[in-house]
Motif scaffolding. Structure first.
Motif, mmCIF file in Angstrom:
data_model
loop_
_atom_site.group_PDB
_atom_site.id
_atom_site.type_symbol
_atom_site.label_atom_id
_atom_site.label_comp_id
_atom_site.label_asym_id
_atom_site.label_seq_id
_atom_site.Cartn_x
_atom_site.Cartn_y
_atom_site.Cartn_z
ATOM 1 N N ILE A 81 -4.027 0.020 -1.262
ATOM 2 C CA ILE A 81 -3.003 0.903 -1.541
ATOM 3 C C ILE A 81 -3.679 2.575 -1.528
ATOM 4 O O ILE A 81 -4.621 2.889 -2.298
ATOM 5 N N ILE A 129 8.393 -1.771 -0.644
ATOM 6 C CA ILE A 129 7.558 -1.731 0.463
ATOM 7 C C ILE A 129 8.364 -1.689 1.749
ATOM 8 O O ILE A 129 9.294 -2.568 2.036
ATOM 9 N N ILE A 156 4.516 1.876 0.650
ATOM 10 C CA ILE A 156 4.711 1.377 -0.684
ATOM 11 C C ILE A 156 5.107 2.480 -1.656
ATOM 12 O O ILE A 156 4.471 3.498 -1.794
ATOM 13 N N LEU A 165 0.653 1.432 2.495
ATOM 14 C CA LEU A 165 -0.128 0.171 2.273
ATOM 15 C C LEU A 165 -0.799 -0.395 3.376
ATOM 16 O O LEU A 165 -0.100 -0.576 4.555
#
Length: 173
Positions: A81, A129, A156, A165
Motif C-alpha cells: 500500500i 479497491i 485502494i 495498491l
C-alpha cells in the motif's frame, strides 16, 4: 576328472543353483531390495502445490478483473500500500490477501474488502479497491485476454484516503 570328483562337482553346482533360486524367489516375494512384502506402494498425496479445487482460479480476465479476483480463493497475493501523493512515493503498509476470501466484486473493476490484516495487525476493517492494471497491462471492458497468476494494481481507498495498491508477488505453496 575321475568318477569320485564328478558327483561332488554336480552336487556343488546343484547347491549353487538351489541357493540362487531361493534368493531370486525371496526377492520376488519381498518386492526387491527395498520391497514391502509384495504389496504395491500406496500413492502419497502431494504435500505442496494447490489442491484440485483451485484449478481455474488463477486467471484474471482483463475485461473484468474484479470478478476474477473475487473468485480466486486459493492464491494469497502480497501487496504494498503506497502513498503516492508525495514527490517520492512511500510504502505505508503491506498486506497478504486472498481476494476471494476477503473481497466481493461490486462491478468488473471494484472490490469491496473487509478485515485486511498483515503480520502486525489490522490494516483496514473496510477498503475499496479499483483494479487499473494486471501485470502492467491496463484493464477495460474492451480489453481481451487474461493473465495467469497476474498481479493487480490500482487504487485502494482506506478510511477516506486514497493509496496505490501494488500486488507484486504471490505465496505459492
Amino acid at each position: 576328472m575321475n568318477k569320485v570328483e564328478e558327483p561332488f562337482a554336480e552336487r556343488v553346482a546343484e547347491i549353487i543353483i538351489l541357493i540362487s533360486s531361493l534368493v531370486i524367489i525371496a526377492f520376488m516375494i519381498t518386492g526387491g531390495c527395498e520391497g514391502s512384502g509384495g504389496a504395491s506402494p500406496t500413492p502419497q498425496p502431494a504435500t505442496t502445490g494447490f489442491p484440485p479445487e483451485c484449478d481455474g482460479t488463477f486467471d484474471i480476465d482483463l475485461s473484468c478483473p474484479a470478478t476474477s479476483l473475487a473468485g480466486s480463493v486459493c492464491l494469497p497475493y502480497i501487496c504494498d500500500i503506497i502513498d503516492d501523493s508525495t514527490e517520492i512515493p512511500e510504502i505505508v503498509d503491506n498486506i497478504t490477501i486472498v481476494f476471494g476470501k476477503k473481497c466481493t466484486d461490486t462491478d468488473c473493476f471494484r472490490l469491496e474488502c473487509e478485515d485486511l490484516k498483515n503480520e502486525s495487525g489490522t490494516v483496514a476493517e473496510e477498503a475499496s479497491i479499483v483494479i487499473e492494471s494486471v501485470n502492467d497491462t491496463p484493464v477495460g471492458e474492451d480489453v481481451e485476454g487474461q493473465e495467469s497468476f497476474g498481479f493487480p494494481k490500482g487504487a485502494i481507498f482506506i478510511g477516506g484516503e486514497e493509496f496505490f495498491l501494488d500486488c507484486n508477488s504471490a505465496v505459492v505453496p
